[in-house]
Design a protein around this motif. Structure first.
Motif, PDB file in Angstrom:
ATOM      1  N   ILE A   1       0.847  -1.268   0.063  1.00 58.51           N
ATOM      2  CA  ILE A   1      -0.078   0.036  -0.101  1.00 58.51           C
ATOM      3  C   ILE A   1       1.047   1.294  -0.006  1.00 58.51           C
ATOM      4  O   ILE A   1       1.806   1.289   0.721  1.00 58.51           O
ATOM      5  N   ASP A   2       0.515   2.341  -0.920  1.00 57.39           N
ATOM      6  CA  ASP A   2       1.466   3.378  -1.154  1.00 57.39           C
ATOM      7  C   ASP A   2       2.810   3.136  -1.225  1.00 57.39           C
ATOM      8  O   ASP A   2       3.590   3.904  -0.652  1.00 57.39           O
ATOM      9  N   GLY A   3       3.319   1.997  -1.992  1.00 50.80           N
ATOM     10  CA  GLY A   3       4.535   1.816  -2.510  1.00 50.80           C
ATOM     11  C   GLY A   3       5.250   1.053  -1.333  1.00 50.80           C
ATOM     12  O   GLY A   3       6.535   0.497  -1.720  1.00 50.80           O
ATOM     13  N   VAL A   4       4.753   0.571  -0.253  1.00 49.83           N
ATOM     14  CA  VAL A   4       5.390  -0.059   0.985  1.00 49.83           C
ATOM     15  C   VAL A   4       4.814  -1.425   0.986  1.00 49.83           C
ATOM     16  O   VAL A   4       3.762  -1.562   1.181  1.00 49.83           O
ATOM     17  N   ASP A   5       5.812  -2.444   0.813  1.00 49.61           N
ATOM     18  CA  ASP A   5       5.284  -3.841   1.072  1.00 49.61           C
ATOM     19  C   ASP A   5       4.677  -4.052   2.456  1.00 49.61           C
ATOM     20  O   ASP A   5       5.216  -3.546   3.489  1.00 49.61           O
ATOM     21  N   LEU A   6       3.549  -4.861   2.605  1.00 46.43           N
ATOM     22  CA  LEU A   6       2.718  -5.266   3.744  1.00 46.43           C
ATOM     23  C   LEU A   6       3.722  -6.466   4.233  1.00 46.43           C
ATOM     24  O   LEU A   6       4.099  -7.121   3.449  1.00 46.43           O
ATOM     25  N   ARG A   7       3.603  -6.625   5.600  1.00 48.72           N
ATOM     26  CA  ARG A   7       4.054  -7.887   6.341  1.00 48.72           C
ATOM     27  C   ARG A   7       2.964  -8.826   6.194  1.00 48.72           C
ATOM     28  O   ARG A   7       1.955  -8.625   6.764  1.00 48.72           O
ATOM     29  N   GLY A   8       3.311 -10.221   5.813  1.00 45.61           N
ATOM     30  CA  GLY A   8       2.543 -11.184   6.000  1.00 45.61           C
ATOM     31  C   GLY A   8       0.942 -10.912   5.481  1.00 45.61           C
ATOM     32  O   GLY A   8       0.146 -11.168   5.966  1.00 45.61           O
TER      33      GLY A   8
ATOM     34  N   GLY B   1      -2.640  -8.621   7.694  1.00 44.13           N
ATOM     35  CA  GLY B   1      -1.257  -8.773   7.641  1.00 44.13           C
ATOM     36  C   GLY B   1      -1.011  -9.074   9.106  1.00 44.13           C
ATOM     37  O   GLY B   1      -1.578  -8.945  10.013  1.00 44.13           O
ATOM     38  N   ALA B   2       0.596  -9.261   9.136  1.00 46.54           N
ATOM     39  CA  ALA B   2       1.083  -9.579  10.486  1.00 46.54           C
ATOM     40  C   ALA B   2       1.643  -8.370  11.333  1.00 46.54           C
ATOM     41  O   ALA B   2       2.277  -7.600  10.393  1.00 46.54           O
TER      42      ALA B   2
ATOM     43  N   GLY C   1      -2.620  -4.967  12.184  1.00 48.56           N
ATOM     44  CA  GLY C   1      -2.232  -5.591  11.301  1.00 48.56           C
ATOM     45  C   GLY C   1      -0.768  -5.212  10.931  1.00 48.56           C
ATOM     46  O   GLY C   1      -0.192  -4.900  11.735  1.00 48.56           O
ATOM     47  N   SER C   2      -0.333  -5.575   9.669  1.00 51.49           N
ATOM     48  CA  SER C   2       0.938  -5.101   9.153  1.00 51.49           C
ATOM     49  C   SER C   2       1.025  -3.629   9.424  1.00 51.49           C
ATOM     50  O   SER C   2       0.306  -2.750   9.300  1.00 51.49           O
TER      51      SER C   2
END
Ligand SMILES: [Cu+2]
Length: 579
Positions: free
Chosen positions: A377-384, A443-444, A530-531
């Motif tokens: 989201i917004d260019g940043v990877d989410l965790r899990g 997410g995690a 979440g993440s």
């Protein structure tokens, strides 16, 4: 009941109370007894009901109730105290209660005007002006109706009106510390000297382009809407030469969500001068953040972006694997872009759909025919991120979601507000009833990297009358002020900064801080579960309270504004400034 609906309910009840008191007063002046008593009963009930809504709003947060507690409640009590006993005495001549009922009407309407025209924060000036209005209107009504109050009452009312008017006006128009936004912040230019590895030219010009099968007038980069898709790989030095052929309002390029050095941020009057027709400006920055971004003009940004001066910026960590498609959604001359695209995709191929909302309002996206994950989201990877099925996502103005999945053997389709925009074959699925993903619980989790905050700022978003410019305007305000009168937020390099963003208006405000991603801590008092969410664009809906934080690690003077660009133009812009 959400705080947003409480705000609406309180407003409706306040309007009802004011209208019923005034109507009751008018009816009794016309000696229409049953109507007058009926309206007075409605007014009494509505005024009492506000005790409930105002208390509930105060519990949700002082920001939502300040002027209601300090100004509306005392005026409502005065209304009840004056009109109530006279009604209970059930006068033989109903005309005798006309002035008390009108007084109650003036008291409740003036409090309502304070909420509508000034909002937060409550001020003594506004309160006194409200009192002056009530006293003056009551005296005038009394005279017009031939009521004969004692000289003392009449004089006292006059004195109250004049004193309140003078003091209130004095307090309201007294010049505040209007901050000047320096055009030159004196920081050393952080221009990157390295040789560019990716070069682009963007020429802004008026153009006629196709939108949904119709030719429309547009402002375009390189003759196309959206402008060319700019791509780079992490590590590239990107150089973009911007030329303005004939856009009279000037052009700049802002790299939305890309945390470039301040002098590359493209905000006219803050980081550079607008590029006028015949001029050019060269942007250069290192592509060190992978992800989905976009670029757009920030000069006369509301009309400029709406007319088409925007495009996609994608920075990849390495060579493209699988299918990688950007879907920038926009509304051009009332027509939705992009045109629907259908392409066959080999089963098993990894697919990434980069969804971008370049409009000023939220869009709803639904991917049908496959399970998918929200990878970023917004260019940043989410965790899990976990797989989702039959779930819609809401993307705020300026926001981006990357959806990933392996192409199934059967067709998939992406719907935006119910319209198929991208598909691999025919899909007929009704997606309108799907639940919407809440990213704060997806997410995690991971621990917040800070335990204390060096600076804390509260931004209360509202509407209000702005009298400081040449013409009065009903502005979109932050803490009761409109651009350029909102004090800048001053931070030091290295500070951990927390924003509390409160929306006490009736409309969504998509918040956008330049130069930094913010970590979401909580919404409405509930911790993000979440993440970690590092956002640059997020919807603060009516009644919501967002807590976000960031490390001040990118010195300069940064715009901090609502990305509904009409709101930003109408006052909802302030600046984050490094001392
Ligand atoms: Cu807004």
């Amino acid at each position: 009941m959400t705080t947003g609906s409480l705000l609406v309910a309180d407003l409706v009840i306040a309007v009802l109370a004011a209208a019923a008191w005034l109507g009751g007063g008018a009816a009794s002046a016309a000696r229409r007894r049953p109507l007058a008593l009926g309206l007075a009963a409605v007014a009494l009930l509505a005024t009492l009901a506000r005790a409930i809504t105002i208390t509930a709003l105060a519990r949700a947060g002082w920001w939502f109730a300040a002027e209601k507690v300090l100004i509306a409640a005392p005026l409502s009590l005065a209304a009840l105290g004056v009109a109530g006993p006279r009604l209970l005495r059930a006068p033989g001549d109903i005309r005798a209660v006309a002035v008390p009922l009108l007084f109650a009407g003036y008291a409740t309407s003036s409090a309502l005007l304070v909420t509508i025209l000034q909002g937060y924060p409550a001020s003594a000036g506004a309160g006194l002006l409200a009192v002056a209005g009530v006293a003056a209107a009551t005296v005038i009504s009394g005279r017009a109706l031939g009521a004969r109050p004692s000289r003392t009452v009449s004089r006292a009312a006059l004195v109250v009106a004049v004193a309140a008017l003078l003091t209130g006006t004095g307090l309201t128009v007294a010049p505040g510390a209007a901050p000047a936004v320096p055009h030159d912040h004196g920081l050393p230019a952080a221009r990157i000297a390295d040789e560019p590895t990716r070069r682009f030219t963007l020429t802004a010009a008026t153009a006629t382009v196709d939108a949904g099968g119709r030719n429309v007038a547009a402002w375009a980069f390189n003759g196309q809407v959206p402008g060319p898709e700019l791509t780079a790989t992490v590590g590239d030095v990107v150089e973009v030469t911007l030329r303005n052929r004939d856009i009279g309002r000037g052009v700049t390029v802002h790299w939305h969500g890309y945390d470039v050095p301040n002098d590359q941020d493209g905000v006219p009057g803050v980081t550079q001068a607008a590029v006028r027709p015949g001029q050019e400006f060269v942007y250069r920055f290192r592509a060190d953040q992978a992800g989905t971004y976009w670029y757009h003009t920030h000069s006369a940004s509301d009309v400029g972006v709406r007319m088409g001066l925007y495009g996609v910026l994608v920075v990849r960590p390495g060579p493209v694997t699988g299918l990688d498609v950007a879907v920038p959604v926009h509304t051009l001359a009332g027509r939705p872009l992009p045109a629907p695209k259908v392409e066959k995709v080999e089963a098993g191929l990894p697919v990434r759909l980069r969804l971008i909302n370049t409009d000023s309002t939220t869009h709803r996206y639904a991917l049908a025919g496959t399970a998918f994950r929200v990878a970023a989201i917004d260019g940043v990877d989410l965790r899990g991120p976990t797989p989702l099925v039959d779930t819609a996502v809401l993307i705020p103005a300026g926001g981006r979601y990357d959806l990933v999945f392996d192409a199934p053997a059967t067709p998939v389709a992406l719907f935006v507000d119910g319209r198929a925009v991208y598909s691999t074959g025919p899909v007929s699925t009704a997606t309108g009833a799907w639940p919407v993903l809440d990213p704060l619980g997806y997410g995690a989790t991971a621990a917040v990297p800070w335990s204390r905050f060096d600076k804390t700022f509260t931004l209360v978003l509202d509407r209000g009358l702005d009298l400081r410019g040449l013409l009065p305007r009903y502005a979109h305000t932050v803490n009761g002020k409109a651009d350029p009168d909102i004090p800048p937020q001053v931070v030091r390099r290295g500070d951990v900064v927390r924003f509390t963003i409160v929306n006490r208006s009736q409309i969504v405000h998509p918040w956008h801080l330049h130069g930094h991603h913010v970590l979401v801590l909580a919404r409405d008092g509930e911790l993000a579960a979440g993440s970690p969410l590092w956002l640059d664009s997020f919807d603060v809906r009516p009644g919501e309270v967002w807590e976000v934080a960031f490390r001040a690690d990118n010195p300069g003077m940064w715009a901090n504004h609502c990305h509904n660009l009409a709101h930003a133009d109408a006052g909802m812009t302030l600046h984050l400034m490094y001392s």
